[in-house]
Write an enzyme that holds these catalytic residues in place. Structure first.
Site, short mmCIF file in Angstrom:
data_model
loop_
_atom_site.label_atom_id
_atom_site.label_comp_id
_atom_site.label_asym_id
_atom_site.label_seq_id
_atom_site.Cartn_x
_atom_site.Cartn_y
_atom_site.Cartn_z
N CYS A 25 -54.29 -31.81 -2.13
CA CYS A 25 -54.45 -30.69 -1.34
C CYS A 25 -53.64 -30.84 -0.14
O CYS A 25 -52.72 -31.81 0.07
CB CYS A 25 -55.81 -30.34 -1.14
SG CYS A 25 -56.92 -31.58 -0.32
N HIS A 563 -56.99 -25.53 8.23
CA HIS A 563 -57.60 -25.32 6.94
C HIS A 563 -58.44 -24.27 6.91
O HIS A 563 -59.76 -24.35 7.50
CB HIS A 563 -58.29 -26.76 6.73
CG HIS A 563 -58.37 -27.06 5.22
ND1 HIS A 563 -59.40 -26.58 4.65
CD2 HIS A 563 -57.66 -28.01 4.41
CE1 HIS A 563 -59.19 -27.03 3.19
NE2 HIS A 563 -58.11 -27.97 3.18
#
Length: 646
Positions: A25, A563
């Site tokens: 990720c 994020h």
């Protein structure tokens, strides 16, 4: 960072033949491995280019950092000779892992009960207030309401409010469980209401009604169906929700649109209802009562020794994630408090959390590493209030000895409160303020146990740490000032909020990568807006294809990671729209992308958005400008960066 060398070191530590699949990720490598036990954990912990590791949901995750992880990943899959996997493929592989059955079951329980915790905690704390007002022997021979009758009405109202979540617990569980199993949660709530209708025999009196012959029955097609309610039951309600959700999905699949819309809810409810009262409910009631009776028997039989053993292993259980099943067990114990007397799980959890927090505080006084000192403060406070992941993953496990000393302290203090028969009568924060959930007469005993846990963990860690943590060459290197080039380009700077929402303490974020500040210092925001704006002026270094993460290197040198959500990478871009591209220069306040809060929540995930300064070490100080629980508006300054001075 030499990405190829880092990838080689990771492959060597993991084992080339040990990797089943790999993905990444915005910040970490995500691996499915054959055997976690063969990993050279020490090598990964001591690697200067890695920021930490942890194992969750069948994935072994290695924190590399934004901007580096994708290049390290490309080199890594070449070395271990496996094909590139998507996040969804990796998730499926992890879920299918034969060793993951228990964790899958725990995950189901967690998904059902975690959303209920605010309601149960609210009811539990209100119950604690009522206990303080009505408990005798707490402030004298008489209770507060006896000494001050004017408080009686207030106590009665509080008692009524505190009872509501537990009286209608089957409705809450049915709603959450049906949603988890893929059904309509409102149909689930209707099924839960069906189980606590007032014309049924109250669930707490079913056993007595059957034993005394006073149970009432429906006579249907030659069957005698007990009119039994399910107040205080957990397992039967989950079973009902599972049946309802699968029936609903079956009818949605086999009925056409018009018929489906009209008859699926009715058919799902009526079939579930008959199955519940004739077969499933009675059978699962026996299972549920058996679980409760077994726990009560174990506590009564093993007593203080059992609590001591439980306390000795509690924090280790937290590392595995198995503690996520405890709310289901604790809810069962509290729902039938007349028989159980309360929950022994909560007091033990509080002792364990306090011990780990105390061990973390002790590290503050013995380490010479400034970054570690900074982390111990926030992580220690978080643990003392009941959230231990930052302390465990960020401090204690890395050093090892604070973790094990914390286990010993927890075991001893849990044994002592076991001798004193300390039980909780409600849910609450499993930390130093957990006394509010303890029966009033046992609060002094609880506080004594908490003090013992703190003192043993703190003193033990401090004394051992004074010998174990002498200044080493590695610490000196870690604390060396940034290179002249870095110092020159970094300046004092302020970072603004990329989204509008409520400020959340970063230490309480349920992800050790962020909570432990392994990625750097920053702020978390529970968003109410759905646009992401640039918090600084600079160049886009990360623009994840999934739209869940952005990285910006500001013109003044700050490296900022945004994020959106936790594990939202698994949505593969569903609910996200990316506007900018990597390498693009943006100004503060420019639109980076959009995200759909409802779609994130419908997937069972949180939209909690983190803004992290990933080059925190390059600054003298990183300060939050807003306090926790405050509202933050997009564009409002939330972080102050102080550059190092020559």
């Amino acid at each position: 960072m030499n990405h190829k060398e880092v990838a080689k070191r990771i492959a060597q530590a993991i084992g080339k033949d040990n990797v089943v699949a790999a993905a990444h990720c915005a910040t970490r490598l995500r691996l499915v491995v054959k055997d976690v036990k063969v990993i050279d954990q020490a090598a990964l912990d001591n690697d200067p280019d890695l920021k930490g590791t942890f194992n969750a949901n069948g994935q072994y995750q290695i924190i590399v950092g934004p901007g580096d992880v994708n290049t390290v990943y490309d080199e890594f899959i070449k070395i271990v000779n496996i094909k590139e996997a998507s996040k969804e493929e990796l998730k499926n592989i992890a879920a299918d892992n034969k060793d993951n059955i228990i964790m899958k079951f725990i995950k189901v329980l967690s998904d059902i009960f975690v959303p209920l915790i605010p309601a149960l905690t609210a009811g539990g704390l209100l119950m604690a207030i009522n206990n303080v007002l009505t408990g005798q022997g707490l402030f004298g021979a008489q209770s507060i309401v006896q000494m001050f009758p004017q408080w009686k009405g207030f106590a009665e109202i509080v008692n009524m409010m505190s009872s509501a979540p537990f009286t209608f617990l089957p409705i809450l569980i049915a709603f959450s469980a049906t949603k988890r199993f893929g059904g309509n949660p409102y149909l689930g709530a209707a099924a839960g209401m069906m189980l606590v209708m007032p014309n049924l025999v109250n669930g707490y009196g079913v056993a007595e009604s059957i034993a005394t012959g006073h149970m009432t029955y429906w006579h249907v097609f030659g069957l005698n169906i007990a009119q039994a309610g399910y107040q205080g039951q957990v397992i039967p309600v989950i079973g009902v929700a599972f049946i309802l959700a699968n029936l609903e999905k079956f009818f949605h699949k086999h009925l056409n649109d018009a018929v489906d819309f009209t008859f699926t809810p009715m058919l799902s409810i009526i079939i579930t209802g008959f199955l519940t009262f004739t077969l499933v409910g009675p059978a699962l009631r026996i299972v549920s009562n058996g679980v409760t009776d077994s726990l009560v028997w174990a506590y009564q039989t093993l007593g203080a020794v059992g609590m001591g053993i439980f306390g000795l292993g509690y924090s280790a259980i937290v590392l595995t994630g198995l503690h996520q099943s405890f709310p289901a067990i604790e809810t069962t114990l509290l729902a039938d408090i007349a028989k159980t007397g309360g929950s022994f799980i909560f007091p033990v959890a509080a002792m364990a959390n306090i011990a780990q927090g105390a061990a973390t505080f002790a590290v503050f006084f013995v380490t010479k590493n400034k970054q570690q000192k900074s982390l111990t403060t926030s992580a220690g406070i978080s643990a003392m209030l009941g959230i231990t992941e930052p302390a465990l993953f960020g401090v204690n496990l890395k050093l090892k000895f604070p973790f094990f000393i914390g286990l010993i302290a927890s075991g001893i203090s849990s044994f002592i409160i076991g001798l004193l028969h300390v039980l909780s009568v409600s849910m609450g924060p499993a930390g130093i303020i957990g006394f509010i959930a303890i029966a009033p007469k046992s609060i002094p005993s609880f506080m004594m146990g908490a003090i013992i846990s703190f003192v043993i963990a703190f003193v033990g860690t401090y004394l051992y740490g004074k010998k174990a943590m002498k200044t080493t060459e590695e610490e000196i290197i870690n604390e060396a000032p940034a290179t002249p080039e870095v110092v020159e380009r970094l300046q004092d700077e302020k970072i603004s909020a990329p989204v509008t929402g409520r400020i959340v303490d970063l230490a309480s974020v349920p992800d050790p990568v962020f909570a432990s500040e392994a990625m750097g210092k920053g702020i978390a925001i529970m968003p109410t807006s759905q646009d992401v704006l640039a918090p600084v002026t600079g160049v886009i270094t990360i623009a994840a294809d999934t739209g869940h993460a952005y990285g910006i290197k500001s013109d003044d040198g700050a490296e900022v990671l945004i994020h959106i959500g936790l594990d939202t990478v698994n949505l593969n871009g569903v609910g996200f729209e990316k506007i900018v591209q990597q390498g693009q220069h943006v100004s503060e306040g420019d639109l980076l992308g959009h995200f759909d809060i409802d779609k994130i929540k419908q997937a069972g995930l949180t939209p909690l958005t983190m803004t992290i300064v990933t080059n925190t070490a390059g600054y003298a100080q990183v300060d939050s400008l807003l306090t926790v629980d405050r509202a933050a508006m997009q564009g409002e300054e939330i972080i102050q960066l102080h550059a190092k001075k020559d």
